[in-house]
Design an enzyme around this catalytic site. Structure first.
Site, PDB file in Angstrom:
ATOM      1  N   ASP A 138       0.824  -1.202   0.000  1.00  0.00           N
ATOM      2  CA  ASP A 138       0.000   0.000   0.000  1.00  0.00           C
ATOM      3  C   ASP A 138       0.861   1.256   0.000  1.00  0.00           C
ATOM      4  O   ASP A 138       0.612   2.191  -0.777  1.00  0.00           O
ATOM      5  CB  ASP A 138      -0.922  -0.025   1.225  1.00  0.00           C
ATOM      6  CG  ASP A 138      -1.810   1.196   1.292  1.00  0.00           C
ATOM      7  OD1 ASP A 138      -2.871   1.189   0.655  1.00  0.00           O
ATOM      8  OD2 ASP A 138      -1.437   2.170   1.977  1.00  0.00           O
ATOM      9  N   SER A 166      -4.871   1.925  -1.021  1.00  0.00           N
ATOM     10  CA  SER A 166      -4.531   1.098  -2.180  1.00  0.00           C
ATOM     11  C   SER A 166      -4.997  -0.333  -1.972  1.00  0.00           C
ATOM     12  O   SER A 166      -5.560  -0.959  -2.871  1.00  0.00           O
ATOM     13  CB  SER A 166      -3.019   1.098  -2.424  1.00  0.00           C
ATOM     14  OG  SER A 166      -2.540   2.382  -2.721  1.00  0.00           O
ATOM     15  N   ASP A 167      -4.760  -0.862  -0.774  1.00  0.00           N
ATOM     16  CA  ASP A 167      -5.180  -2.226  -0.459  1.00  0.00           C
ATOM     17  C   ASP A 167      -6.687  -2.378  -0.485  1.00  0.00           C
ATOM     18  O   ASP A 167      -7.227  -3.277  -1.135  1.00  0.00           O
ATOM     19  CB  ASP A 167      -4.670  -2.619   0.935  1.00  0.00           C
ATOM     20  CG  ASP A 167      -3.239  -3.133   0.916  1.00  0.00           C
ATOM     21  OD1 ASP A 167      -2.856  -3.785  -0.066  1.00  0.00           O
ATOM     22  OD2 ASP A 167      -2.506  -2.879   1.885  1.00  0.00           O
ATOM     23  N   VAL A 168      -7.377  -1.511   0.236  1.00  0.00           N
ATOM     24  CA  VAL A 168      -8.829  -1.616   0.317  1.00  0.00           C
ATOM     25  C   VAL A 168      -9.457  -1.331  -1.056  1.00  0.00           C
ATOM     26  O   VAL A 168     -10.403  -2.005  -1.479  1.00  0.00           O
ATOM     27  CB  VAL A 168      -9.386  -0.670   1.394  1.00  0.00           C
ATOM     28  CG1 VAL A 168     -10.908  -0.630   1.352  1.00  0.00           C
ATOM     29  CG2 VAL A 168      -8.920  -1.122   2.775  1.00  0.00           C
ATOM     30  N   GLY A 171      -9.104  -4.319  -3.179  1.00  0.00           N
ATOM     31  CA  GLY A 171     -10.073  -5.316  -2.761  1.00  0.00           C
ATOM     32  C   GLY A 171     -11.469  -5.020  -3.275  1.00  0.00           C
ATOM     33  O   GLY A 171     -12.189  -5.913  -3.742  1.00  0.00           O
TER      34      GLY A 171
END
Length: 390
Positions: A138, A166-168, A171
């Site tokens: 991230d 970035s991660d969420v 997802g």
């Protein structure tokens, strides 16, 4: 009531946040998510803080899943993973590009046996391109996507957003793309390989910045609390705390001025139009905060609400998760975890009227469902044989 995705089976090979979050979103809407972990468990299980020895972050974004432990390097472990994948609707993975193929579980191999399979691969920079082989975090993709360059104080260094956007985001885009592919399968009868990256997900959030750059060729500058196209539209300081005001529209701007007791401001040539206020935002905010710091936050909020100006207090998470609206919208859900006991998790923000999502399962203990899932798998393999004998 059954969730909208009931009947879909998802095999989740993911770790950390982006992939598990994607699979969690599918599980929240009723999909049967089977999380495949190595015998020692995924690293996120070791991430603090802990409750009764269980990782709180792991528990939040691995709810609504069953855990199976498999050693993919062993013949039996690989065969079980293979059988799970070729009997599934969806496989989600977030290894570096090429790892699943090296394990013998790549899309080409699996889809030859299961043409309807949708495989969603979430990586740092995507399955192709010059950076495709890089690992992705991230922090790194926030830095490289333009997000960090536009965040932080105007005269200070670039800032990382303290949330894992970035991660969420990857997802969320992963879950969206997965269901697009599943719908596509209803038209073609075939699944496909879905390619989602943290880099592109983060970049896709920079909509104002991209629009400005494409229109003018100018690199967007850091603007701190300011908004690129609206004013007043930011967090402001009152006497005893902070509040956010969205008063950019002309009719709302007039109301803000009346609440402040400054009906003269709309006639100031610096503040007549939205464009004028954006250009002179610093001067405007200095005036507004000078007035707002004479009274308490909640007094201002009450008056702004009364005249229909969008506004809200800056709340910490203790306030957020006890707020009556949060609770009324079922955004705090209680679960009974086998090791932790009663615990809370964040609810689903997606509200479907006829097939609502639900959070029915706490995050699984390591390998909690291995025997259960392998027994189901064996029964599935026996069923075609029994049918053929009949």
């Amino acid at each position: 009531m059954a969730g909208a995705l009931e009947g879909l089976r998802v095999i989740d090979f993911t770790t950390n946040l982006s992939g598990p979050y994607c699979a969690m979103l599918l599980g929240d809407q009723g999909a049967d998510v089977i999380k495949v972990e190595r015998p020692e468990g995924e690293a996120m299980r070791q991430t603090p803080p802990f409750v009764e020895g269980e990782s709180a972050p792991f528990m939040l974004w691995n709810r609504n899943k069953r855990s199976v432990t498999l050693d993919l390097k062993s013949e039996d472990g690989f065969q079980a993973a293979w059988d799970l994948c070729i009997s599934a609707d969806i496989v989600v993975e977030n290894f570096r590009p090429g790892v699943m193929a090296r394990l013998g579980l790549g899309y080409e191999a699996l889809s030859a046996e299961n043409p309807g399979l949708v495989m969603t691969s979430i990586s740092g920079f995507g399955q192709t391109g010059p950076y495709g082989s890089r690992g992705g975090f991230d922090l790194i993709t926030q830095a490289m996507s333009g997000l960090a360059a536009t965040n932080g104080p105007e005269d200070g260094p670039p800032f990382r957003l303290p949330i894992a956007i970035s991660d969420v985001g990857a997802g969320m885009f992963g879950a969206y793309a997965t269901m697009v592919a599943v719908h596509g399968r209803t038209q073609t009868g075939k699944g496909q390989h879905v390619d989602v990256s943290l880099f592109e997900s983060a970049m896709s959030f920079c909509v104002y910045e991209a629009a400005g750059y494409f229109a003018t060729g100018k690199t967007p500058e850091r603007i701190g609390q300011r908004h690129r196209g609206s004013s007043p539209y930011q967090i402001l300081k009152a006497k005893d705390g902070y509040l956010a005001i969205g008063g950019a529209q002309q009719n709302l701007w007039f109301r803000v001025c009346n609440v402040l007791g400054r009906p003269d401001l709309p006639e100031d040539p610096r503040f007549k139009t939205r464009a004028d206020r954006v250009a002179n935002n610093d001067a405007l905010i200095e005036i507004i905060e000078g007035v707002m710091q004479t009274r308490n936050r909640d007094e201002w909020l009450a008056e702004l609400e009364e005249v229909g100006v969008p506004a809200g207090p800056v709340m910490d998470h203790g306030e957020v998760f006890t707020d009556p609206h949060t609770l009324a919208r079922d955004m705090v859900v209680e679960l009974d975890h086998p090791a932790v006991g009663k615990m809370n998790t964040i609810g689903t923000p997606v509200k479907l009227a006829s097939t609502p999502g639900a959070i029915d399962r706490p995050a699984p203990l390591l390998g909690e469902h291995t025997e259960e899932v392998l027994a189901e798998l064996a029964a599935r393999k026996r069923a075609p044989l029994a049918a053929a004998e009949e």
